[in-house]
Design an enzyme around this catalytic site. Sequence first.
Site, PDB file in Angstrom:
ATOM      1  CG  ASP A  21      20.825 -58.520  88.816  1.00 44.75           C
ATOM      2  OD1 ASP A  21      20.338 -57.428  89.186  1.00 44.75           O
ATOM      3  OD2 ASP A  21      20.254 -59.613  88.998  1.00 44.75           O
ATOM      4  NE  ARG A  34      16.354 -51.369  94.412  1.00 37.59           N
ATOM      5  CZ  ARG A  34      16.742 -52.601  94.084  1.00 37.59           C
ATOM      6  NH1 ARG A  34      16.840 -53.522  95.011  1.00 37.59           N
ATOM      7  NH2 ARG A  34      17.001 -52.907  92.840  1.00 37.59           N
ATOM      8  CB  THR A  67      11.483 -52.836  78.415  1.00 36.19           C
ATOM      9  OG1 THR A  67      12.327 -52.679  77.270  1.00 36.19           O
ATOM     10  CG2 THR A  67      10.101 -52.342  78.094  1.00 36.19           C
ATOM     11  CG  ASN A  69      15.270 -52.461  85.155  1.00 38.73           C
ATOM     12  OD1 ASN A  69      16.373 -52.534  84.625  1.00 38.73           O
ATOM     13  ND2 ASN A  69      14.835 -53.400  85.986  1.00 38.73           N
ATOM     14  CD1 TRP A  70      11.084 -48.368  80.675  1.00 40.16           C
ATOM     15  CD2 TRP A  70      11.334 -46.518  81.912  1.00 40.16           C
ATOM     16  NE1 TRP A  70      11.953 -47.524  80.011  1.00 40.16           N
ATOM     17  CE2 TRP A  70      12.119 -46.382  80.746  1.00 40.16           C
ATOM     18  CE3 TRP A  70      11.334 -45.476  82.848  1.00 40.16           C
ATOM     19  CZ2 TRP A  70      12.898 -45.251  80.478  1.00 40.16           C
ATOM     20  CZ3 TRP A  70      12.116 -44.339  82.587  1.00 40.16           C
ATOM     21  CH2 TRP A  70      12.884 -44.240  81.417  1.00 40.16           C
ATOM     22  NE  ARG A  72      14.514 -52.514  89.147  1.00 42.51           N
ATOM     23  CZ  ARG A  72      15.710 -52.951  89.445  1.00 42.51           C
ATOM     24  NH1 ARG A  72      16.569 -52.166  90.047  1.00 42.51           N
ATOM     25  NH2 ARG A  72      16.067 -54.190  89.148  1.00 42.51           N
ATOM     26  NE  ARG A 187      20.951 -61.779  86.131  1.00 46.48           N
ATOM     27  CZ  ARG A 187      19.702 -61.463  85.818  1.00 46.48           C
ATOM     28  NH1 ARG A 187      19.159 -61.962  84.736  1.00 46.48           N
ATOM     29  NH2 ARG A 187      18.984 -60.663  86.579  1.00 46.48           N
ATOM     30  CG  LEU A 194      19.012 -65.352  78.867  1.00 47.97           C
ATOM     31  CD1 LEU A 194      18.611 -65.717  77.436  1.00 47.97           C
ATOM     32  CD2 LEU A 194      20.491 -64.982  78.900  1.00 47.97           C
ATOM     33  CB  SER A 195      16.437 -60.315  83.024  1.00 43.71           C
ATOM     34  OG  SER A 195      16.534 -61.068  84.201  1.00 43.71           O
ATOM     35  CD  GLU A 206      30.390 -71.402  75.165  1.00 44.32           C
ATOM     36  OE1 GLU A 206      30.117 -71.937  76.261  1.00 44.32           O
ATOM     37  OE2 GLU A 206      30.226 -71.975  74.068  1.00 44.32           O
TER      38      GLU A 206
HETATM   39  C1  IPE Z   1      18.256 -57.150  84.609  1.00 41.01           C
HETATM   40  O1  IPE Z   1      18.258 -57.084  85.985  1.00 41.01           O
HETATM   41  C2  IPE Z   1      18.294 -55.769  84.032  1.00 41.01           C
HETATM   42  C3  IPE Z   1      19.566 -55.055  84.194  1.00 41.01           C
HETATM   43  C4  IPE Z   1      20.645 -55.523  84.752  1.00 41.01           C
HETATM   44  C5  IPE Z   1      19.585 -53.710  83.674  1.00 41.01           C
HETATM   45  P1  IPE Z   1      16.910 -57.147  86.828  1.00 41.01           P
HETATM   46  O2  IPE Z   1      17.312 -57.063  88.266  1.00 41.01           O
HETATM   47  O3  IPE Z   1      15.956 -56.129  86.356  1.00 41.01           O
HETATM   48  O4  IPE Z   1      16.347 -58.584  86.467  1.00 41.01           O
HETATM   49  P2  IPE Z   1      15.299 -59.506  87.239  1.00 41.01           P
HETATM   50  O5  IPE Z   1      14.099 -58.663  87.531  1.00 41.01           O
HETATM   51  O6  IPE Z   1      15.963 -59.970  88.491  1.00 41.01           O
HETATM   52  O7  IPE Z   1      15.042 -60.634  86.292  1.00 41.01           O
HETATM   53  C1  IPE Z   2      21.011 -54.063  88.472  1.00 39.23           C
HETATM   54  O1  IPE Z   2      20.947 -54.130  89.860  1.00 39.23           O
HETATM   55  C2  IPE Z   2      20.796 -52.659  87.955  1.00 39.23           C
HETATM   56  C3  IPE Z   2      19.484 -52.447  87.343  1.00 39.23           C
HETATM   57  C4  IPE Z   2      18.603 -53.363  87.081  1.00 39.23           C
HETATM   58  C5  IPE Z   2      19.129 -51.074  87.001  1.00 39.23           C
HETATM   59  P1  IPE Z   2      19.556 -54.292  90.619  1.00 39.23           P
HETATM   60  O2  IPE Z   2      19.037 -52.934  90.912  1.00 39.23           O
HETATM   61  O3  IPE Z   2      18.649 -55.191  89.892  1.00 39.23           O
HETATM   62  O4  IPE Z   2      20.040 -54.966  91.967  1.00 39.23           O
HETATM   63  P2  IPE Z   2      19.358 -56.179  92.729  1.00 39.23           P
HETATM   64  O5  IPE Z   2      19.228 -57.308  91.750  1.00 39.23           O
HETATM   65  O6  IPE Z   2      18.023 -55.696  93.195  1.00 39.23           O
HETATM   66  O7  IPE Z   2      20.303 -56.494  93.824  1.00 39.23           O
HETATM   67 MG    MG Z   3      18.402 -57.176  89.872  1.00 32.53          MG
END
Ligand code: IPE
Ligand code: IPE
Ligand code: MG
Length: 243
Positions: A21, A34, A67, A69-70, A72, A187, A194-195, A206
């Site tokens: 992340d 991004r 799932t 992230n679709w 976005r 993480r 845990l998302s 751990e």
């Molecule tokens: C979790 O990160 C998913 C991945 C790293 C692929 P997100 O950025 O999507 O999680 P949230 O939205 O902050 O919980």
């Molecule tokens: C994790 O980075 C990658 C994916 C979830 C695809 P992010 O894109 O969530 O980055 P932040 O959390 O917005 O900084």
């Molecule tokens: Mg993120």
Amino acid sequence: MPYKEEIDIDRIPKHIAIIMDGNGRWAKQRGHERSFGHQAGAETVHIIAEEAAKLGVKYLTLYTFSTENWNRPANEIAAIMALLFDSIEEAIFMKNNISFRIIGNMDMIPENVRNSLNHCIERTASNTGMCLVLALSYSSRWEITETTRQIAKEVQQGKLSIDQITDECIASHLATNFMPDPDLLIRTGGELRLSNYLMWQCAYSELYFCDTFWPDFREEELRKAICEFQKRERRFGKTSEQI
Ligand code: IPE
Ligand code: IPE
Ligand code: MG
């Protein structure tokens, strides 16, 4: 002392799972889009996979696209899919004897990306070192729902009785059925959640959280997380005296 010297090479976690992340915030800090962060993050994937393989990790499971992230913006999703098509460096896998696999709902992935990932899976299948697993269009709830459907179907068809539905039976129907549960879950990016990642499998993992954004996460940070893991006492419900 550098973490490299502190690591006990005989107690390397067998399976490390990482929630990668912070790509977006990393890019924003630098005044970029991004997707620039996702591009930098893809380089980190190769660096960390190589280091984990060298340390003797057997399974590295990277949360690449959830799932959720679709939901976005379409241009960000397109940039991530393009990266999956362009930036998987098979040469690094071959050099390090890494086999490549995917868990997640591959039906959702554009066909050209799916084909290119499948090629990489096939070409690295006989490598015997570390297994690098990308969790793609993956979420725990999706996986557990699919598993429940599959088990119900087998019961309906008379292939499975209700008494046979045990912990092990459920685990054997999950997308992760070819690997042990993660010993260590990392993480990056500062969030403490845990998302929807490996929620069944991480029951006794751990947990390690760090503020570093994924594009900046380097070998020394991985070694630091492993050193921290090696200081923990895993009791699995028992008392300290029983361990
Ligand atoms: C979790 O990160 C998913 C991945 C790293 C692929 P997100 O950025 O999507 O999680 P949230 O939205 O902050 O919980
Ligand atoms: C994790 O980075 C990658 C994916 C979830 C695809 P992010 O894109 O969530 O980055 P932040 O959390 O917005 O900084
Ligand atoms: Mg993120």
